[in-house]
Each structure stands twice: as C-alpha cells, then as structure tokens.
Design an enzyme around this catalytic site. Structure first.
Site, short mmCIF file in Angstrom:
data_model
loop_
_atom_site.label_atom_id
_atom_site.label_comp_id
_atom_site.label_asym_id
_atom_site.label_seq_id
_atom_site.Cartn_x
_atom_site.Cartn_y
_atom_site.Cartn_z
N LYS A 104 0.83 -1.20 0.00
CA LYS A 104 0.00 0.00 0.00
C LYS A 104 0.87 1.26 0.00
CE LYS A 104 -3.66 -0.02 2.47
NZ LYS A 104 -4.79 0.08 3.39
N MET A 158 -5.38 -7.23 9.22
CA MET A 158 -4.78 -6.32 10.20
C MET A 158 -5.67 -5.09 10.42
SD MET A 158 -0.77 -6.72 9.33
CE MET A 158 -1.01 -6.50 7.59
N CYS A 181 8.33 -39.16 -10.28
CA CYS A 181 6.96 -39.63 -10.48
C CYS A 181 6.16 -39.65 -9.18
CB CYS A 181 6.95 -41.00 -11.14
SG CYS A 181 7.72 -42.27 -10.12
N ARG A 208 1.55 -47.71 -12.91
CA ARG A 208 1.60 -48.60 -11.74
C ARG A 208 0.86 -49.88 -12.12
NH1 ARG A 208 0.59 -43.38 -8.81
NH2 ARG A 208 2.06 -43.20 -7.08
N HIS A 246 -4.66 -44.97 -1.02
CA HIS A 246 -5.21 -45.57 -2.23
C HIS A 246 -6.28 -44.67 -2.84
CE1 HIS A 246 -8.11 -48.24 -4.34
NE2 HIS A 246 -7.00 -48.72 -4.86
N SER A 297 13.86 -42.74 -11.73
CA SER A 297 12.66 -41.96 -11.52
C SER A 297 12.50 -41.81 -10.01
CB SER A 297 11.44 -42.66 -12.13
OG SER A 297 10.30 -41.89 -11.87
N ARG A 319 6.10 -49.73 -14.45
CA ARG A 319 6.75 -50.20 -13.23
C ARG A 319 6.25 -51.60 -12.90
NH1 ARG A 319 5.65 -47.09 -7.78
NH2 ARG A 319 3.70 -48.26 -7.87
N ARG A 332 -3.22 3.06 8.82
CA ARG A 332 -3.54 1.76 8.21
C ARG A 332 -2.31 0.88 8.11
NH1 ARG A 332 -8.32 3.13 4.55
NH2 ARG A 332 -8.16 5.38 4.57
N ARG A 368 -3.77 -1.63 -6.09
CA ARG A 368 -2.94 -2.84 -6.04
C ARG A 368 -3.41 -3.80 -7.13
NH1 ARG A 368 -5.53 -4.99 -0.38
NH2 ARG A 368 -7.63 -5.16 -1.14
N GLY A 371 10.89 -41.58 -6.78
CA GLY A 371 9.60 -41.87 -6.17
C GLY A 371 9.56 -41.12 -4.85
N THR A 372 9.18 -39.87 -4.95
CA THR A 372 9.31 -39.01 -3.77
C THR A 372 8.23 -39.26 -2.73
OG1 THR A 372 8.32 -37.33 -5.17
CG2 THR A 372 10.68 -37.13 -4.74
N ASN A 373 7.23 -40.08 -3.07
CA ASN A 373 6.27 -40.45 -2.01
C ASN A 373 6.97 -41.34 -0.99
OD1 ASN A 373 4.37 -39.21 -3.65
ND2 ASN A 373 3.67 -41.13 -4.56
N ASP A 374 7.56 -42.42 -1.49
CA ASP A 374 8.27 -43.31 -0.57
C ASP A 374 9.54 -42.65 -0.03
OD1 ASP A 374 7.01 -45.85 -0.04
OD2 ASP A 374 7.04 -46.15 -2.20
N TYR A 416 12.53 -34.74 -16.93
CA TYR A 416 11.08 -34.60 -17.00
C TYR A 416 10.46 -34.69 -15.60
CZ TYR A 416 10.80 -39.64 -16.23
OH TYR A 416 10.90 -40.89 -15.67
N GLY A 419 -8.01 -7.58 5.16
CA GLY A 419 -8.84 -7.68 6.37
C GLY A 419 -8.15 -8.31 7.56
N GLU A 421 13.68 -44.34 -4.45
CA GLU A 421 12.68 -44.02 -3.43
C GLU A 421 13.08 -44.51 -2.05
OE1 GLU A 421 8.93 -45.83 -4.58
OE2 GLU A 421 9.92 -47.58 -5.38
C1 PEP Z 1 6.61 -43.00 -4.97
O1 PEP Z 1 6.92 -43.70 -4.02
O2 PEP Z 1 6.88 -41.80 -5.06
C2 PEP Z 1 5.86 -43.58 -6.10
C3 PEP Z 1 5.60 -42.87 -7.16
O3 PEP Z 1 5.42 -44.84 -5.94
P1 PEP Z 1 4.10 -45.24 -5.13
O4 PEP Z 1 3.40 -44.01 -4.77
O5 PEP Z 1 3.32 -46.12 -6.02
O6 PEP Z 1 4.70 -45.96 -3.96
MG MG Z 2 6.86 -45.86 -4.19
#
Ligand code: PEP
Ligand code: MG
Length: 901
Positions: A27, A109, A860, A591, A485, A793, A647, A98, A371, A795-798, A880, A107, A774
C-alpha cells in the site's frame, strides 16, 4: 537495515516508489507511486516494515523514542500540504492509520480512521464543514474504532457482544429507527458520551484526548496486529514469513461521510470474476471506508451499466434503482469521469488489473489505494491473454502472471457460487483430489450405481472398490492421507476426493455417516470440495469446467519457454488419453498393480497369491499374461512416439486379498477353497510394517516368475504395436531398489526375457531398464545403481516417507497438528521438502550421472505436479516431471515459469 524509518508523500512528491514494497509495504509503495504519476492522493507518510520488526524486538516505548523526531517532521510536511495542523483546536488535521504488508493480507490487520478527534476538534470540524452531523458522526466512529482496535474493546469471539454495537442498538431502539443514518446530531453526541463511558468501565482509563497519544497508540496497534492470530494463520496458509512485518500508513483524512456529495468505494479495472475488460465496483454515498465492506448498507454500483445489471438480478425496479441506488456515474458524473480516467491511467501504468479504493469528499476524488487485484483462475488467464493482445505485456509476462495451482479451478467442476451462500460445512478432511461433487450417499463400492449421482463414503478404499470409485461422482474416506489408495486413484481419475476425514464416523454396515452433529443415511445428499477438503450437507449445484481458447493459448505460450518434459502417471487407456489432451509427453509411471484391482485380473492375481509354490504361481501367471499384454498394448497405444515407463509390481500382496469376512467368503467360493484357507493365507500375509515389508523388487526377487511375466507382457505388447507400424518406447522400471544387487537381479531377468521374446518373435524393440529412487540408500549409492540403471525416476512419495520416517498412510493423524504448530511449513507429501529430501535428490542425480552421464532422470511422486517442487526438479537438472493427468497443465506452466525465472 536502513536508518530512515519514515517516507513521506503528497502533493505530487514522494520519497518512496512502487518498487519499494519490501520496505514500504504494498500500500505504502503504491501510494508513493500514485503521487509521482499525478493521481490525487491525500498527503501522508509510511513507517517502514523494518520498524515493525524493531518494534517486535524492543517494544512500544523504545520504538516511539526512535520514531518521534522523524514522524514529527513528516507530520509537518502533511500539515503544510493540507494547510491544517495535527492537534490544533481551531484547524485540526485528522489522519487515518492503516497497515500494509509486502503482499496484501485483506482484512487481517487493523485500521483506525478519523484519528486526532476530541471534544475540541469536533467543534472546529463541525464549524469548518458547516455540518454538525458529519463531525459528530466522525467522532463517534473514531471512539468506536479506536476503542476496538487500540484499547482492546472488541470481543475475542464473535459470540460475545461488542459493547459499542450494544449501545448503538439501544440508542436506535430507543429512538425507533433502523439505520445509523437516521440518528441526528444529539443522538450522535449521546453515543460519544456513552462510548467513552464504556471505555472507562472496561479498561479503567479515560479515552485518550491527546492526538499524539492517540497516534502512537494506533501505530503500535497496527504493528501488534501483525501478530494477531488471524494474521498469523493467514501467513501460515499463504507462506508469508513473520519477519516481513507490516508498514504503517498515516494519511490525511478525506471524508466520504460529508454529505450527499461525498462517498467511498472500491473498484476493479476489469472484472475479477470473468476477466472481462469492464470497469466495475461498488460505492456508498455519505459513508466511510468500513461501511462498504461491513455490509451495513446495500452498496451501489459504480457504472450505470453495472447498476442496471445489478437491479435486474436483485429484482429492483428501475424507479427504485434510479432514485435509491443510482450509480456513481449518474449520482456524481464529474467525480465518476475523473475516477474513470484515473483507473485507466493506473492500469496502463501498472500493466495489470487494479483493485482501487477511493473516497469522494464534497465532489473531489481522492485515491486511497491501488494494487494488483485478486482474481479467479478464469480471469487470470483471460486478463493476461487480453493484455498480451492489447500490447500491454509481453509473452513472458503473460506466462509468469499465471498461478499454476490456480489452473486446477479450470480443470474440474466447481460449486456454483450462488449455491454456496447457504452451504453448511459438516467436517473437513484432506483435499485429496480437487473439484466439487454433489451426490447421494452410498457406502459400498458395488452400490455406487444405486442412484444417478453418488458419493462413495468408505472408512478407506481398497482395490476392490475401484469400479465403484469410477462410477461415483466423488469419494469420501474417513482414514488415509494424501497418498492413500483413495487419494492416488481419485487424482488419477480426475475425480473429487476428500480423504482422512477423521471427524466423519462412517458405519458401512448400518449405512450411515455421522458428521457435524448430524447423521446421514444412504441416499441422503452430501457435497464434497476436493480442493479444500470441506464436506457439506445437502445438494449444492456444480458447474463443469470450460477450457476456453485463452487457456489453450496460455498453455501453448508456456510450452514455448519450457525446457523439460512433462509426463503423466497413468495406467488406464482413459487416463492416458486425458493426459495426452492435457499435453503429456509420455507416461512417467504406469503402476501395474492398478491393473490387477478388478474383475478377472483380481481373481487370477489372488490365485497366484494363494499358490503355495512356484508351479502354482506360474499357472496363475500364465493366465494373467494375455490380460497384462492387452493392458500394456492399450496404454502404449495412447502414447505412440512417446516413452512409457512401466513399473513392475510394487505393493505388498496383502493389498490384493480381502480382509472382511463377507469378501473372504465370496473369494473362497470363487477359488473353490474353504474360507479357512483364505483366512490362513491372509494371516500369513500380515506384516507389521507392510510399507517396509515384502514389496517392490523384493517381490520380484523372491518370485522371479512375476517379473518374467510382466517383462514378457510389456515386450510382446510393444512388438505387436510395432507390427502395426506404431513405434513405442517402453521403459521397464524396477521399484523400491535399495542396493545395486537387487536391481541387477531384476535387470538380468528382464534382459533374459527380452532376448527370449525377441528370438521367438524374430523382431526387436528399443527398451530401457531403470529404477525408482525411493529409498534413501538408493540415492546415496546412486553411482553404483546408475551403472546398471538406464534411468532414474524419483519416487518421492516413498522417499519422503522413508526420509522423514512418516508413514504415508498414517501421517494424517499428526500432520495437521504439525502444520498448525508450525513444526512443518508444508505437508511434505504434497510439497517436496527441498531441505531434506531435496538433498537426497541432488545427491542421487549427481552421483548417478557421475557413472552414467547419459542417465535419464525424472520424478513420479505426487510432487511432480506441485509447482514449487517442479521448479526444484527443473533446477536439479531432471529431464522430466510426471504427474496425474489433471495436473499436467499445472506442471507445464510451472516448468515454463521455472525456466523463465
Ligand atoms: C513413490 O513412491 O513416489 C511412487 C511414485 O510410488 P508409489 O506411490 O506407487 O509408492
Ligand atoms: Mg513408491
């Protein structure tokens, strides 16, 4: 830190500029800039954001000591410009105080208006304006606002009564009027006395009469409001650092409540909902700023066109509209004309849609704020493309103006805004898969088709539910996290899903859902917002997405600047086709286990699992082979010319067998064995930590025949397509590798099968063998692994699960608390933890490419579709990213922005 703490502006001069937002707040910086470009702005000064940080450290007294002489100097300049004096009895200058942070926190502050009023100045103001009512109205507003904001009179909770509101109601009731505009001068004087008495009663102190004391109190209160709970919460969800602090803007008051030739309002240079290039906004005659937002009176439209449209919607007759609710264009044509010019000037200058605040004092226009306006996703896309066509901005700017996450709004159904007004939130779960869904409740997947549109409510979903999930409009689970799941499958389907809604008690047997103090039966309507996790009572109308031409054009532009590929996670023909339409350049994760979750496949899978020896397993696998081959052929066929990473089987086998008695019985029948056999097998498969158990390549290394069958199915499918003249590029991916030997064993099986298949068929296809990274150990020993793997690849979940040691499926129990307490900034399963997990990714890439310079690298995990994580992947040098189909456009845009930045 600069020593200068106060920046003045006014009369076409300013010490600040619009590019000083970090120091002056949004502001303050724009108030300065508006002065410099000749827009009428009341004179004032800005106290820097750095001072807020100092204040938090040293407290009020020391801060005042530091600021006193600078603020006095600045005030002198304002006085000179306005030809009035702060604190004077005869010619008093009043100011507004202000907040204003670097980024707008609407809104969150505090603000104080009319500061400087007391029993003496009110008389001078009345005399000067020739308007007693105006002066006393301003005074009572000041006492109320100052009391609330600075003296802490505002009740903590909405349920408690605001003492000022109560007094106001009593006075109105005694007089028998409804609106505060119906109160006369004597009533207002009476209110001031009563308000002050209330202050004394609650705080034990007299209301401060000295304007300087008032000013320091207000400045400190604005700084304090940076740390109020709602501001802290807002910062948390918008990831704004607490260190930024807020600036304080002190400005000469201009009055919109001076009579019928005065008013105040807000306006947008374009339509913030649709993006149309239409000047629009609302105002109130004879009112002060807070009245417009407070909703005490019905605001009027700024343009005549807008007013006519409003009247039609609100069913107001033309006569009433023209007399009671005229547009600004009609009521004050001169001020409107000036406002129109100013908005044009500001938009052209800032080259973006502006959100403006203005006040008209006795016919004269003053701008109080400009703004960049907040907007919907549709407006975001349209405004950028329109401005590009108008030559106002270039292509890069148009792409950088998009908020990737917002695109989601355009890709899924949304609730109709009008229908949301009455919506009642029953509970909130995790926003597992975006979009809005409304439907009749069902509690069993095989009953998902019982009504025309259904919401499937389950404690958690299992592989058997897949078909029902596909039929239902939305999915609700009481358990499970963002990578459960239900969540993963729903995102793949582009279907709305709220997961982990622990407040919902779901009784599948009784077919009831209890939430928000109500109980719903099968067939009752509920609605889900998968983008927020909110669960609503009843049926709420939804609107389908519209992928207009502008959306396509902005995506094309993004691709022009994007340097890495975007693939999709998909295992069905349908999902893969959707992803292709959204621009996916291949599949980054298919998968295969998702191909076994229904019908004949599930039966064969169970047959394999039930077998006690290799021979038995081979019999079942032989029956699975043609099914798998066809599945792979269908998927590969959607991606002709693009790579497809398939996979091999990953999850623990217990996920394929039924755990409920009913289902065990039907399985026993199916397989021609006794229930006890099934029960015993299910018990055998039980693991204490299945996520760390017998899964991934551990399955393939203990049951090599599974890998053999899958490798054969993939390569035979590719050969069949080749025979049809369709080139494919299968990439066979080994999951959950922790040591190079695990990978080597699997690789050997795949290569041997490939040789066999190629010999049998007398033809070959190009294929690759690679692995998921992973497990932390895989990242750390990536140099060894890359001697075997042709691609990685992540597997950033695991990898997140194992780096943090948080179970993906149970994190919903403590993550919300961790986020609330600030132990974690983000859910690491949604936003890649660059500090920790990111180090493993960097290490993995660096070490992998050391031994294999042509190693192909992608991601992935779910993070492959999250903008800040995509940016990280681009910088880390990946080839990728891969994400669920509906996030492909988001990833394309995020990747383009990362390259542009
Ligand atoms: C992971 O682990 O990031 C992955 C892509 O595999 P999943 O989620 O099937 O374990
Ligand atoms: Mg996995």
């Amino acid at each position: 830190m600069s020593n200068k703490r106060v920046y003045t502006f006014g009369n076409g001069k300013a010490e600040g500029r619009s590019d000083m937002k970090n120091l002056l707040g949004g502001k303050g910086a724009n108030l300065a800039e508006m002065n410099l470009i000749g827009v009428p702005v009341p004179a004032g000064f800005t106290i820097t954001t750095d001072t807020c940080t100092e204040y938090n450290e040293m407290g009020r007294e020391k801060m005042v000591g530091l600021l006193r002489s600078e603020v006095k100097e600045a005030m002198k300049k304002v006085e000179a410009t306005m030809n009035m004096e702060f604190g004077s009895k005869d010619n008093p200058l009043l100011v507004s105080v202000r907040s204003g942070a670097r980024v707008s926190m609407p809104g969150m502050m505090d603000t104080v208006l009319n500061l400087g009023m007391n029993d003496e100045s009110v008389l001078a103001i009345a005399k000067k304006a020739g308007n007693d009512r105006f002066a006393w109205d301003s005074y009572r507003r000041f006492v109320q606002m100052y009391g609330d904001v600075v003296l802490g009179m505002k009740p903590e909770s909405k349920e408690d009564i605001d003492p000022f509101e109560q007094i106001m109601d009593e006075v109105k009731e005694a007089k028998g009027v409804e609106n505060d505009t119906d109160l006369d001068v004597d009533d207002l004087k009476d209110l001031v006395v009563k308000f002050k008495a209330a202050v004394k009663k609650v705080t034990g102190h007299d209301f401060p009469v000295d304007p300087w004391e008032q000013l320091w109190g207000a400045v400190a209160a604005v700084f304090d409001s940076w740390m109020n709970p709602r501001a802290i919460y807002y910062r948390q969800i918008n990831q704004i650092p607490a260190e930024w602090g807020t600036a304080v803007n002190v400005q000469a008051m201009v009055f919109g409540n001076m009579g019928d030739n005065s008013g105040t309002g807000v306006a947008f240079t374009r339509d913030a909902a649709t993006g149309e290039n239409i000047f629009n906004g609302e105002y109130l005659i004879n009112a002060q700023g807070e009245d417009v937002v407070a909703g005490v009176r019905t605001p009027q439209q700024i343009t005549k066109e807008g007013s006519l449209r409003w009247a039609k919607l609100a069913k107001v007759s033309e006569e009433d509209r023209a007399t009671k609710f005229p547009s600004l264009e009609e009521a004050m044509p001169l001020a409107y004309a000036e406002l129109f010019d100013v908005q044009e000037k500001l938009e052209n200058y800032f080259k973006d849609m502006q959100d403006l605040e203005f006040t008209i004092q006795d016919g004269k226009l003053w701008m109080l704020q400009t703004r960049n306006g907040k907007r919907t996703a549709a407006a975001m896309v349209k405004i950028a493309m329109d401005m590009l066509r108008e030559g106002m901005i270039d292509e890069k700017t148009a792409v950088l103006r998009q908020e990737p996450n917002k695109l989601d709004e355009l890709l899924h159904p949304v609730f109709d805004m009008d229908a949301m007004v009455k919506a009642n939130v029953l509970a909130t779960g995790l926003p597992a898969s975006p979009g809005a869904a409304t439907g009749q409740l069902v509690f069993h997947a095989d009953e998902a088709g019982k009504f025309p549109v259904t919401i499937l409510a389950r404690i958690e979903t299992s592989p058997e539910d897949l078909e029902g999930m596909d039929i239902a409009r939305g999915i609700l689970t009481a358990r499970g996290g963002m990578t459960s799941h239900a969540a993963v499958v729903a995102r793949g389907m582009g279907k709305c899903c709220v997961s982990g809604a622990g407040e919902c008690k779901i009784d599948a047997k009784a077919r009831t859902l209890a939430a928000g103090g109500m109980t719903f039966k099968e067939g009752d309507w509920i609605s889900l917002n998968g983008s927020t996790g909110d669960i609503y009572e009843g049926k709420i109308a939804t609107k389908d997405p519209e992928l207009s031409g502008d959306f396509g054009e902005i995506m094309e532009l993004a691709d022009k600047f994007r340097k890495i590929d975007v693939r999709t996670n998909a295992e069905t023909e349908r999902d893969a086709k959707v992803a292709r339409e959204f621009g996916a350049q291949g599949i980054g994760l298919c998968r295969t286990e998702h191909m076994f979750f229904e019908g004949e496949r599930l039966v064969r899978m169970r047959e394999m699992i039930l077998s006690d020896d290799e021979a038995g397993r081979r019999i079942a696998l032989d029956k699975l082979l043609p099914i798998q081959r066809q599945d792979f052929k269908d998927v590969l066929n959607t991606m002709i010319g693009f790579p497809v990473t398939i996979r091999l089987l990953d999850p623990p086998l217990h996920e394929f067998v039924p755990h409920e008695k009913e289902n065990q019985e039907s399985m026993a029948k199916e397989m021609g064995v006794s229930v006890d056999v099934i029960k015993k097998k299910v018990e055998d498969l039980h693991e204490f930590n299945p996520m760390l158990g017998h899964r991934g390549c551990r399955l393939g290394n203990t049951y090599p025949e599974i890998t053999e069958m899958q490798a054969r199915a993939i390569l035979e499918a590719a050969l069949e397509l080749k025979a049809e003249g369709k080139p494919t590029f299968p990439e066979i991916m080994i999951p959950l590798v922790g040591t190079v030997k695990e990978l080597k064993m699997q690789e050997k099986i795949v290569r041997d099968i490939a040789d066999q298949v190629f010999k049998e068929k007398g033809d070959k296809v190009d294929y690759m063998v690679g692995t998921m990274i992973e497990i932390p150990r895989a990242a750390l020993t990536a140099d060894e692994i890359a001697e075997v793997a042709q691609f990685f690849s992540f597997g950033t979940n695991d990898l997140t699960q194992m780096t943090f040691g948080y179970s993906r499926d149970d994190a919903g129990k403590f993550l919300p608390v961790y986020l609330k307490q600030g132990i974690l900034k983000n859910d690491p399963f949604q936003v890649l933890d660059q500090e920790g997990v990111g180090q493993l990714v960097h290490t993995g890439i660096e070490r992998g490419r050391k031994t294999n310079p042509i190693l192909k690298v992608g991601i992935c995990g779910e993070h492959g579709g999250e903008p800040s994580s995509v940016e990280f992947c681009v910088k880390a040098g990946m080839n990728y990213v891969s994400c669920s189909p509906f996030r492909v456009p988001i990833a394309r845009l995020a990747a383009a922005q990362a390259s542009l930045r």
